[in-house]
Design a protein around this motif. Structure first.
Motif, PDB file in Angstrom:
ATOM      1  N   ILE A  28      -5.682  -1.324  -7.483  1.00 55.82           N
ATOM      2  CA  ILE A  28      -4.908  -2.429  -6.904  1.00 55.82           C
ATOM      3  C   ILE A  28      -4.761  -2.233  -5.394  1.00 55.82           C
ATOM      4  CG2 ILE A  28      -2.634  -3.530  -6.821  1.00 55.82           C
ATOM      5  CD1 ILE A  28      -2.359  -2.921  -9.802  1.00 55.82           C
ATOM      6  N   SER A  29      -4.461  -0.998  -4.987  1.00 59.06           N
ATOM      7  CA  SER A  29      -4.300  -0.701  -3.568  1.00 59.06           C
ATOM      8  C   SER A  29      -5.605  -0.931  -2.810  1.00 59.06           C
ATOM      9  CB  SER A  29      -3.834   0.746  -3.386  1.00 59.06           C
ATOM     10  OG  SER A  29      -3.741   1.072  -2.017  1.00 59.06           O
ATOM     11  N   GLY A  30      -6.733  -0.542  -3.406  1.00 55.65           N
ATOM     12  CA  GLY A  30      -8.013  -0.688  -2.722  1.00 55.65           C
ATOM     13  C   GLY A  30      -8.551  -2.099  -2.724  1.00 55.65           C
ATOM     14  N   ASN A  60       0.828  -1.207   0.000  1.00 51.05           N
ATOM     15  CA  ASN A  60       0.000   0.000   0.000  1.00 51.05           C
ATOM     16  C   ASN A  60       0.862   1.256   0.000  1.00 51.05           C
ATOM     17  OD1 ASN A  60      -2.754  -0.802  -0.104  1.00 51.05           O
ATOM     18  ND2 ASN A  60      -2.625  -1.512   1.999  1.00 51.05           N
ATOM     19  N   SER A  61       1.945   1.239   0.777  1.00 47.97           N
ATOM     20  CA  SER A  61       2.848   2.391   0.821  1.00 47.97           C
ATOM     21  C   SER A  61       3.545   2.590  -0.521  1.00 47.97           C
ATOM     22  CB  SER A  61       3.893   2.200   1.928  1.00 47.97           C
ATOM     23  OG  SER A  61       3.294   2.207   3.202  1.00 47.97           O
ATOM     24  N   VAL A  62       4.034   1.501  -1.098  1.00 46.57           N
ATOM     25  CA  VAL A  62       4.763   1.585  -2.368  1.00 46.57           C
ATOM     26  C   VAL A  62       3.835   2.031  -3.494  1.00 46.57           C
ATOM     27  CG1 VAL A  62       6.123   0.296  -4.061  1.00 46.57           C
ATOM     28  CG2 VAL A  62       6.405  -0.169  -1.614  1.00 46.57           C
ATOM     29  N   LEU A  63       2.631   1.462  -3.561  1.00 43.78           N
ATOM     30  CA  LEU A  63       1.682   1.818  -4.622  1.00 43.78           C
ATOM     31  C   LEU A  63       1.277   3.286  -4.532  1.00 43.78           C
ATOM     32  CD1 LEU A  63      -0.600  -1.362  -4.473  1.00 43.78           C
ATOM     33  CD2 LEU A  63       0.874  -0.708  -6.393  1.00 43.78           C
ATOM     34  N   ASN A  64       0.982   3.736  -3.312  1.00 44.17           N
ATOM     35  CA  ASN A  64       0.567   5.128  -3.118  1.00 44.17           C
ATOM     36  C   ASN A  64       1.678   6.091  -3.515  1.00 44.17           C
ATOM     37  OD1 ASN A  64      -1.643   6.491  -0.587  1.00 44.17           O
ATOM     38  ND2 ASN A  64      -0.757   7.493  -2.355  1.00 44.17           N
ATOM     39  N   ARG A  65       2.880   5.820  -3.039  1.00 45.23           N
ATOM     40  CA  ARG A  65       4.025   6.687  -3.350  1.00 45.23           C
ATOM     41  C   ARG A  65       4.364   6.629  -4.833  1.00 45.23           C
ATOM     42  NH1 ARG A  65       6.480  11.289  -2.965  1.00 45.23           N
ATOM     43  NH2 ARG A  65       8.750  11.152  -3.200  1.00 45.23           N
ATOM     44  N   LEU A  66       4.275   5.453  -5.437  1.00 47.51           N
ATOM     45  CA  LEU A  66       4.576   5.294  -6.857  1.00 47.51           C
ATOM     46  C   LEU A  66       3.627   6.121  -7.711  1.00 47.51           C
ATOM     47  CD1 LEU A  66       6.397   3.719  -8.854  1.00 47.51           C
ATOM     48  CD2 LEU A  66       4.653   1.928  -8.883  1.00 47.51           C
ATOM     49  N   ALA A  67       2.346   6.118  -7.356  1.00 51.61           N
ATOM     50  CA  ALA A  67       1.354   6.877  -8.117  1.00 51.61           C
ATOM     51  C   ALA A  67       1.564   8.375  -7.993  1.00 51.61           C
ATOM     52  CB  ALA A  67      -0.053   6.497  -7.654  1.00 51.61           C
ATOM     53  N   LEU A  68       1.886   8.841  -6.777  1.00 47.61           N
ATOM     54  CA  LEU A  68       2.014  10.281  -6.556  1.00 47.61           C
ATOM     55  C   LEU A  68       3.367  10.811  -7.032  1.00 47.61           C
ATOM     56  CD1 LEU A  68       0.419  10.637  -2.999  1.00 47.61           C
ATOM     57  CD2 LEU A  68      -0.662  10.881  -5.230  1.00 47.61           C
ATOM     58  N   ALA A  69       4.428  10.018  -6.850  1.00 47.49           N
ATOM     59  CA  ALA A  69       5.764  10.485  -7.222  1.00 47.49           C
ATOM     60  C   ALA A  69       5.877  10.719  -8.715  1.00 47.49           C
ATOM     61  CB  ALA A  69       6.818   9.474  -6.769  1.00 47.49           C
ATOM     62  N   ASP A  70       5.203   9.902  -9.497  1.00 46.70           N
ATOM     63  CA  ASP A  70       5.258  10.039 -10.960  1.00 46.70           C
ATOM     64  C   ASP A  70       4.160  10.942 -11.505  1.00 46.70           C
ATOM     65  OD1 ASP A  70       7.428   8.380 -10.997  1.00 46.70           O
ATOM     66  OD2 ASP A  70       6.304   6.564 -11.470  1.00 46.70           O
ATOM     67  N   GLY A  71       3.338  11.516 -10.625  1.00 44.20           N
ATOM     68  CA  GLY A  71       2.283  12.425 -11.065  1.00 44.20           C
ATOM     69  C   GLY A  71       1.170  11.756 -11.840  1.00 44.20           C
ATOM     70  N   GLU A  72       0.940  10.462 -11.563  1.00 37.78           N
ATOM     71  CA  GLU A  72      -0.100   9.728 -12.291  1.00 37.78           C
ATOM     72  C   GLU A  72      -1.504  10.064 -11.785  1.00 37.78           C
ATOM     73  OE1 GLU A  72       0.625   8.118 -14.856  1.00 37.78           O
ATOM     74  OE2 GLU A  72       2.759   7.704 -14.688  1.00 37.78           O
ATOM     75  N   ILE A  73      -1.583  10.545 -10.555  1.00 38.97           N
ATOM     76  CA  ILE A  73      -2.871  10.842  -9.936  1.00 38.97           C
ATOM     77  C   ILE A  73      -2.608  11.698  -8.697  1.00 38.97           C
ATOM     78  CG2 ILE A  73      -2.893   8.830  -8.400  1.00 38.97           C
ATOM     79  CD1 ILE A  73      -5.868   8.469  -9.034  1.00 38.97           C
ATOM     80  N   GLY A  74      -3.613  12.425  -8.241  1.00 30.64           N
ATOM     81  CA  GLY A  74      -3.484  13.218  -7.027  1.00 30.64           C
ATOM     82  C   GLY A  74      -3.890  12.417  -5.804  1.00 30.64           C
ATOM     83  N   ARG A 128      -9.375   4.279  -4.115  1.00 31.71           N
ATOM     84  CA  ARG A 128      -8.951   3.187  -3.233  1.00 31.71           C
ATOM     85  C   ARG A 128     -10.087   2.716  -2.339  1.00 31.71           C
ATOM     86  NH1 ARG A 128      -4.658   3.501   1.869  1.00 31.71           N
ATOM     87  NH2 ARG A 128      -4.801   1.297   2.422  1.00 31.71           N
ATOM     88  N   VAL A 129     -10.806   3.652  -1.724  1.00 33.99           N
ATOM     89  CA  VAL A 129     -11.868   3.257  -0.798  1.00 33.99           C
ATOM     90  C   VAL A 129     -13.049   2.650  -1.560  1.00 33.99           C
ATOM     91  CG1 VAL A 129     -13.144   5.452  -0.697  1.00 33.99           C
ATOM     92  CG2 VAL A 129     -13.067   3.971   1.304  1.00 33.99           C
TER      93      VAL A 129
END
Length: 278
Positions: free
Chosen positions: A205-207, A17-31, A39-40
Motif C-alpha cells: 500500500i505504501s509503495g 507513508n509515515s503511519v503505514l511504515n510505523r504501523l508495520a514496524l511497531a507491531d513487528g509485522e515486517i522488518g 515498497r520500492v
C-alpha cells in the motif's frame, strides 16, 4: 474546489507513508529492510503501469545515478528510522530537514535568497534544534539520524527533479533502478523480524498507493499550483501524520513537540509566502 480536494488527497497520501511504515514496524509485522524493498518494488510497478497506460509503451532510459542514490537514501533511512520514532515526530523531522536541505541547495547553486527566506529557514532550523536538543531525552538519536539521512536524500532528489522534462517517467525509472540497491541492503542488513502477510500488505500500500499513485497525482496537479501554494500545502503533512499516529498507534504528543511543530511550520510558511504583485 476540485484542485483543493486533489491536493488534500495527496497530502494525506504523503502523511500515510509515515503511519503505514510505523504501523508495520511497531507491531513487528515486517522488518525495515524488507518493508523498504517491497515498497520500492510496488512503487516501480505502479509507476511503470501508469507510464504504459499514458503512452501505450515503455521506453527505458539510462539511470540518473545521483537521483537513484538519493531516492535509496530516502527510502532506506525512512524505513529504518521508524523502528524507534513516532509517526508524527518522524514526519516533522523529515519535513523540516528536507526544507533546510533544499534551502542549502539553493544557496550552493547561488540562487538569489532574500531576507524573508533566511528568516524562514532560520526559524524552521531553530524548531528542529529545539526538538532534538539534549533535554529531550525521549528521542532515539539513531532514529533521528537515520531520518535526517532520509530527509537529505529526499531534498537532493527533489532538487534534481526540478529540471525533469517528464517527471512521471523519471520517477518510474528511478524507482525501477533503486530496486537492486534497496534489495542489496536487505541482504547486507537482514531483518530480525519475520515477514507477515499484514506487513507485506502495508508495504505494498505504501509503495503502490501512497507513493506511486500519490507522486503521480502530485505531479499532475502541481503545475496548477503556485510554488508558494504547493510549499504551504505540504505544511499539513506532519500534522496529518501526527493525527494518524494518535488514532492508529495511540501515540502521545507533548508541549515540546507542539512548540517545535509551530516553529518549523511557521518558518517554512514565511519562506514560501509570496506577495501578489500590485
Amino acid at each position: 474546489m476540485r484542485l483543493f480536494i486533489l491536493t488534500s488527497i495527496v497530502m494525506v497520501a504523503f502523511a500515510a507513508n509515515s503511519v503505514l511504515n510505523r504501523l508495520a514496524l511497531a507491531d513487528g509485522e515486517i522488518g525495515p529492510s524488507a518493508f523498504a524493498t517491497i515498497r520500492v518494488i510496488a512503487g516501480a510497478v505502479m509507476l511503470l503501469a501508469l507510464i504504459f497506460v499514458r503512452s501505450q509503451k515503455l521506453q527505458f532510459s539510462k539511470p540518473n545515478y545521483p537521483a537513484v542514490l538519493a531516492l535509496c537514501a530516502y527510502i532506506l533511512g525512512f524505513s529504518h528510522a521508524y523502528i524507534s520514532l513516532d509517526a508524527g515526530f518522524g514526519a516533522l523531522l523529515l519535513f523540516g530537514a528536507v526544507q533546510i536541505t533544499m534551502f542549502a541547495g539553493a544557496f550552493l547553486q547561488r540562487e538569489k535568497l532574500g531576507l524573508q527566506k533566511w528568516i524562514g529557514a532560520g526559524l524552521a532550523f531553530s524548531g528542529l534544534v529545539y526538538l532534538l536538543s539534549p533535554a529531550n531525552a525521549g528521542i532515539n538519536p539513531l532514529g533521528a539520524g537515520l531520518m535526517t539521512v532520509a530527509a537529505v536524500g529526499w531534498g537532493i532528489y527533489s532538487i534534481i527533479g526540478r529540471g525533469a522534462a517528464n517527471p512521471l517517467k523519471d520517477t518510474g525509472m528511478n524507482f525501477l533502478y533503486a530496486i537492486p540497491l534497496v534489495a542489496l541492503a536487505l541482504l547486507l542488513f537482514p531483518d530480525n523480524s519475520e515477514i507477515t502477510l499484514a506487513g507485506v500488505v502495508l508495504a505494498v500500500i505504501s509503495g503502490a498507493i501512497t507513493s506511486g499513485l500519490g507522486y503521480a497525482l502530485w505531479y499532475a496537479i502541481i503545475p496548477q499550483l503556485q510554488t508558494s501554494t504547493a510549499a504551504v500545502a505540504q505544511l499539513t503533512v506532519p500534522i496529518i501524520a501526527t493525527a494518524g499516529g494518535i488514532v492508529f498507534l495511540a501515540e502521545a504528543i507533548d508541549l515540546r513537540f507542539i512548540i517545535a511543530t509551530a516553529m518549523v511550520l511557521c518558518g517554512v510558511a514565511v519562506s514560501a509566502y509570496q506577495r501578489k504583485p500590485r
